[in-house]
Design an enzyme around this catalytic site. Structure first.
Site, short mmCIF file in Angstrom:
data_model
loop_
_atom_site.label_atom_id
_atom_site.label_comp_id
_atom_site.label_asym_id
_atom_site.label_seq_id
_atom_site.Cartn_x
_atom_site.Cartn_y
_atom_site.Cartn_z
N SER A 96 55.66 56.89 72.25
CA SER A 96 56.47 57.84 72.99
C SER A 96 55.62 58.74 73.88
O SER A 96 54.88 58.26 74.74
CB SER A 96 57.33 58.64 72.02
OG SER A 96 58.24 59.46 72.70
N ASP A 232 60.00 60.80 79.51
CA ASP A 232 58.86 60.80 78.59
C ASP A 232 58.29 59.38 78.50
O ASP A 232 58.70 58.49 79.24
CB ASP A 232 59.25 61.37 77.22
CG ASP A 232 59.96 60.38 76.31
OD1 ASP A 232 60.60 59.45 76.82
OD2 ASP A 232 59.88 60.55 75.08
N ASP A 234 58.35 56.69 76.51
CA ASP A 234 59.15 55.49 76.25
C ASP A 234 60.57 55.61 76.81
O ASP A 234 61.41 54.75 76.57
CB ASP A 234 59.19 55.15 74.77
CG ASP A 234 59.85 56.24 73.92
OD1 ASP A 234 59.87 57.40 74.36
OD2 ASP A 234 60.33 55.94 72.82
N ASP A 236 63.08 57.56 76.19
CA ASP A 236 64.26 57.92 75.39
C ASP A 236 64.56 59.41 75.51
O ASP A 236 65.54 59.90 74.96
CB ASP A 236 64.13 57.51 73.93
CG ASP A 236 63.03 58.24 73.18
OD1 ASP A 236 62.24 58.96 73.81
OD2 ASP A 236 62.94 58.07 71.94
#
Length: 440
Positions: A96, A232, A234, A236
């Site tokens: 992430s 961000d 990734d 999500d």
């Protein structure tokens, strides 16, 4: 390898905490625990995501399950792949927003139901560390499937634009590049840092850190845009700035998205993070929705959404959850919802947000403490005259102000959020609470 099995995922520094040997063990443990037969696996752009995929897939197939390799994709795309392809489970290889040397795995069951520490990660850790596996008589196979076109078509179904919308997007050299392809042709997009680079050469891919938005704000202020977006690592999570470059509070953005979701699904249940402004609950009610407070953390939110069949949920950290994406995050749907609203209203984002800025609200304030339980007990006693809620940490509500304190899952920290009807009350109660929290 200690410490990589977290409350919501598996995560650590590649080569130090997490390597190919452990990735293979995790793959074998994952299949053994779930007894699954078909696992969707996606990965981000970090250079070590590919070798970790190879090892993870080797472990999965050795235990007899098939792997559907999604290749490079965002986390919302991996959730969509899990649900739409009828898989038994899914794994997204990503760390992430963490720095480039980190990597990890986000785990889910069928229909993208998350696996947390309480619902399986601890069991998978135990199996992975024991390492006593019996290989399947017939190993599984790896097949490739590109989910990009199907995800884009899915997102585009929700476009309701009445006039052109121009936005600037900071991809932070990460998976937002792929997430935003679903918006290509719908929105006029000016990109920033739109080449994959897992070393994050320009800034962290973390819109919660306001300093990472500086380049996007500069771009917005130098041109004519309806708003700006920052993903961000990734994709999500997503942060927004308005047409003037001002940062839009993520809880108020939840309220804004809720209004357009309620136009499509009148009277629906909507979840809001317990740290959110009073204005969020009020906006949901004013637009005919049914507001429900939720605790922090995607696993809890997604479970509560399913129980209530909620159409949408918003979290203060920039996670926006949609029933239409298997009750999981979709940053692309969040961006499209805001674009729909700006387009339909003919008003700039700053004007749409302004009526929601009704109260004085703090940022999240962290304090290092020795004994979090002791601090919570002390605050509960001192503020016993308020309405007490212990859904997540301690919340206390008064007629003209409220606060929430939550212990960190991983550090000796207390996290404080509070809101008041006036800036003066906010300052007064912030100072008093911090004195209590930080007292020896």
């Amino acid at each position: 390898m200690s410490g990589i099995f977290k409350a919501y995922d598996i995560r650590g520094v590649y080569g130090r905490d997490l390597d190919e040997a452990m990735a293979e063990q995790v793959g074998r443990a994952f299949v053994s625990f779930l007894q699954c037969r078909k696992v969707v696996v996606g990965r981000d752009m970090r250079p070590h995501s590919q070798p970790l995929f190879d090892a993870l897939a080797r472990g999965i197939t050795r235990q007899g399950a098939d792997v559907i390799d999604l290749g490079l994709c965002s986390t919302p795309m991996s959730y969509y792949g899990n649900g739409s392809l009828g898989a038994d489970a899914g794994i997204m290889i990503t760390a992430s927003h963490n720095p480039g040397e980190w990597n990890g795995f986000k785990l889910s069951r069928r229909q993208a139901v998350p696996i947390s520490g309480q619902t399986g990660i601890a069991d998978i850790e135990q199996l992975a560390r024991a390492g006593r596996f019996q290989p399947a008589a017939r190993p599984g196979a790896v097949t490739r499937h590109d989910v990009q076109a199907a995800y884009a078509a899915h997102v585009r179904k929700f476009a309701a634009l009445q006039q052109p919308v121009r936005i600037a997007v900071d991809y932070a050299n990460a998976m937002g590049i792929m997430e935003a392809r679903a918006l290509a042709g719908l929105l006029d997009i000016t990109p920033l840092y739109d080449t994959f680079d897992g070393t994050f050469p320009h800034h962290e891919a973390n819109p919660l850190k306001t300093e990472t938005l500086a380049d996007l704000q500069k771009l917005i202020r130098g041109g004519r845009y309806d708003f700006g977006v920052a993903f961000d690592g990734d994709a999500d999570r997503v942060g927004f700035v308005d047409e003037r470059g001002a940062i839009v509070p993520m809880d108020l953005l939840s309220a804004l998205i809720a209004t357009i979701m309620l136009k499509r699904a009148p009277g629906s249940n909507i979840l809001y993070d317990l740290r959110s402004s009073w204005a969020v609950k009020e906006a949901i009610t004013e637009n005919g929705g049914k507001p429900h407070m939720c605790r922090v953390g995607h696993a809890f939110i997604k479970q509560q959404m399913r129980e209530l069949q909620a159409v949408f949920a918003g979290e203060l950290s920039g996670h926006y959850y949609f029933r239409d994406n298997f009750y999981t995050e979709s940053a692309a749907l969040a961006v499209l919802a805001v674009a729909n609203l700006v387009s339909q209203s003919g008003r700039p984002l700053s004007q749409l947000i302004k009526p929601l800025q009704r109260y004085a609200k703090s940022d999240e304030i962290n304090s290092e403490v020795r004994d979090t339980a002791k601090v919570l007990r002390r605050l509960k006693e001192k503020y016993a005259q308020g309405e007490i809620l212990e859904l997540d940490g301690l919340s206390v509500v008064f007629p003209d102000w409220w606060f929430n304190v939550r212990p960190s899952n991983t550090e000796p920290l207390i996290r404080l959020n509070l809101e008041a009807r006036t800036p003066e009350l906010l300052r007064q109660h912030t100072d008093a609470l911090l004195r209590e929290i930080r007292a020896p």
